[in-house]
Design an enzyme around this catalytic site. Sequence first.
Site, mmCIF file in Angstrom:
data_model
loop_
_atom_site.group_PDB
_atom_site.id
_atom_site.type_symbol
_atom_site.label_atom_id
_atom_site.label_comp_id
_atom_site.label_asym_id
_atom_site.label_seq_id
_atom_site.Cartn_x
_atom_site.Cartn_y
_atom_site.Cartn_z
ATOM 1 N N CYS A 32 -10.842 -4.221 -3.486
ATOM 2 C CA CYS A 32 -9.742 -5.008 -4.043
ATOM 3 C C CYS A 32 -10.186 -6.407 -4.444
ATOM 4 O O CYS A 32 -9.582 -7.020 -5.321
ATOM 5 C CB CYS A 32 -8.573 -5.021 -3.063
ATOM 6 S SG CYS A 32 -7.811 -3.378 -2.977
ATOM 7 N N CYS A 34 -4.308 0.928 -2.338
ATOM 8 C CA CYS A 34 -4.196 -0.375 -1.676
ATOM 9 C C CYS A 34 -3.070 -1.171 -2.336
ATOM 10 O O CYS A 34 -2.717 -0.945 -3.506
ATOM 11 C CB CYS A 34 -5.493 -1.157 -1.802
ATOM 12 S SG CYS A 34 -6.771 -0.697 -0.603
ATOM 13 N N GLU A 64 -3.159 -4.039 -3.492
ATOM 14 C CA GLU A 64 -3.630 -4.780 -4.663
ATOM 15 C C GLU A 64 -3.567 -3.937 -5.929
ATOM 16 O O GLU A 64 -3.461 -4.484 -7.035
ATOM 17 C CB GLU A 64 -5.061 -5.268 -4.426
ATOM 18 C CG GLU A 64 -5.203 -6.358 -3.363
ATOM 19 C CD GLU A 64 -5.300 -5.835 -1.934
ATOM 20 O OE1 GLU A 64 -4.963 -4.646 -1.700
ATOM 21 O OE2 GLU A 64 -5.704 -6.609 -1.057
ATOM 22 N N CYS A 84 -9.745 -5.952 1.008
ATOM 23 C CA CYS A 84 -10.946 -5.119 1.146
ATOM 24 C C CYS A 84 -11.897 -5.384 -0.033
ATOM 25 O O CYS A 84 -11.537 -6.018 -1.030
ATOM 26 C CB CYS A 84 -10.574 -3.642 1.252
ATOM 27 S SG CYS A 84 -10.148 -2.854 -0.320
ATOM 28 N N ASN A 111 0.835 -1.208 0.000
ATOM 29 C CA ASN A 111 0.000 0.000 0.000
ATOM 30 C C ASN A 111 0.863 1.248 0.000
ATOM 31 O O ASN A 111 1.948 1.298 0.584
ATOM 32 C CB ASN A 111 -1.018 -0.010 1.152
ATOM 33 C CG ASN A 111 -0.429 -0.170 2.529
ATOM 34 O OD1 ASN A 111 0.627 -0.789 2.704
ATOM 35 N ND2 ASN A 111 -1.094 0.369 3.533
ATOM 36 N N VAL A 112 0.369 2.246 -0.726
ATOM 37 C CA VAL A 112 1.070 3.521 -0.904
ATOM 38 C C VAL A 112 0.066 4.634 -0.626
ATOM 39 O O VAL A 112 -0.828 4.881 -1.454
ATOM 40 C CB VAL A 112 1.655 3.642 -2.328
ATOM 41 C CG1 VAL A 112 2.336 4.997 -2.516
ATOM 42 C CG2 VAL A 112 2.654 2.510 -2.596
ATOM 43 N N GLU A 113 0.204 5.252 0.544
ATOM 44 C CA GLU A 113 -0.767 6.267 0.954
ATOM 45 C C GLU A 113 -0.363 7.652 0.442
ATOM 46 O O GLU A 113 0.681 7.816 -0.203
ATOM 47 C CB GLU A 113 -0.924 6.215 2.481
ATOM 48 C CG GLU A 113 -1.472 4.860 2.920
ATOM 49 C CD GLU A 113 -1.686 4.732 4.417
ATOM 50 O OE1 GLU A 113 -1.217 5.615 5.174
ATOM 51 O OE2 GLU A 113 -2.333 3.743 4.821
HETATM 52 N N1 THU Z 1 -5.267 -1.791 2.505
HETATM 53 C C1 THU Z 1 -4.706 -2.472 1.466
HETATM 54 O O1 THU Z 1 -3.624 -2.100 0.969
HETATM 55 N N2 THU Z 1 -5.356 -3.560 0.983
HETATM 56 C C2 THU Z 1 -6.497 -4.069 1.524
HETATM 57 O O2 THU Z 1 -7.063 -5.008 0.958
HETATM 58 C C3 THU Z 1 -6.998 -3.536 2.792
HETATM 59 C C4 THU Z 1 -6.538 -2.158 3.105
HETATM 60 C C5 THU Z 1 -4.582 -0.592 3.017
HETATM 61 C C6 THU Z 1 -5.228 0.704 2.622
HETATM 62 C C7 THU Z 1 -4.679 1.655 3.685
HETATM 63 O O3 THU Z 1 -3.417 2.138 3.228
HETATM 64 C C8 THU Z 1 -4.472 0.762 4.893
HETATM 65 O O4 THU Z 1 -4.536 -0.567 4.421
HETATM 66 C C9 THU Z 1 -5.496 0.959 5.991
HETATM 67 O O5 THU Z 1 -6.786 0.802 5.487
#
Ligand code: THU
Length: 137
Positions: free
Chosen positions: A100, A64, A66, A97, A53-55
Amino acid sequence: MTGDAAAAGRDVDWDALRAAAREAMSRAYAPYSGFRVGVAALADDGRTVVGCNVENASYGVGLCAECGLVSQLAATGGGRLTHFVCVDGQGAPLVPCGRCRQLLYEFGGPDLVLETPDGFRTLDAMLPQAFGPQHLG
Ligand code: THU
């Protein structure tokens, strides 16, 4: 559920796939949530693709893990996803999630096998009655 997820995953080196997901997770950029995620999947030609994940300071546009994985799949030659694992910051299996699951459906379809905290599942079991390419004219 389509098929038997445990049987479909029997010949796969899940330890190696989980290790690839954990390595990707170690590179996550998650300064806002503090929740690191890593994913790894096998493509139907045997290659492994990963993502983390890259915020973003604009929270809603964070990516996410994925998202990175399906981008790597396309950028390295395309194909179909066959087996998938998602891990949290402790390296433990995590469910993807809802959004994804839809991303995974596009490239893996109902028979994609996922390792979850509750064992192996097909995507069909985790995203029943999925909307997909088959619904478009
Ligand atoms: N996140 C993912 O990268 N993939 C998922 O399937 C669930 C959530 C990340 C998004 C965010 O950066 C962090 O988890 C908290 O929600």
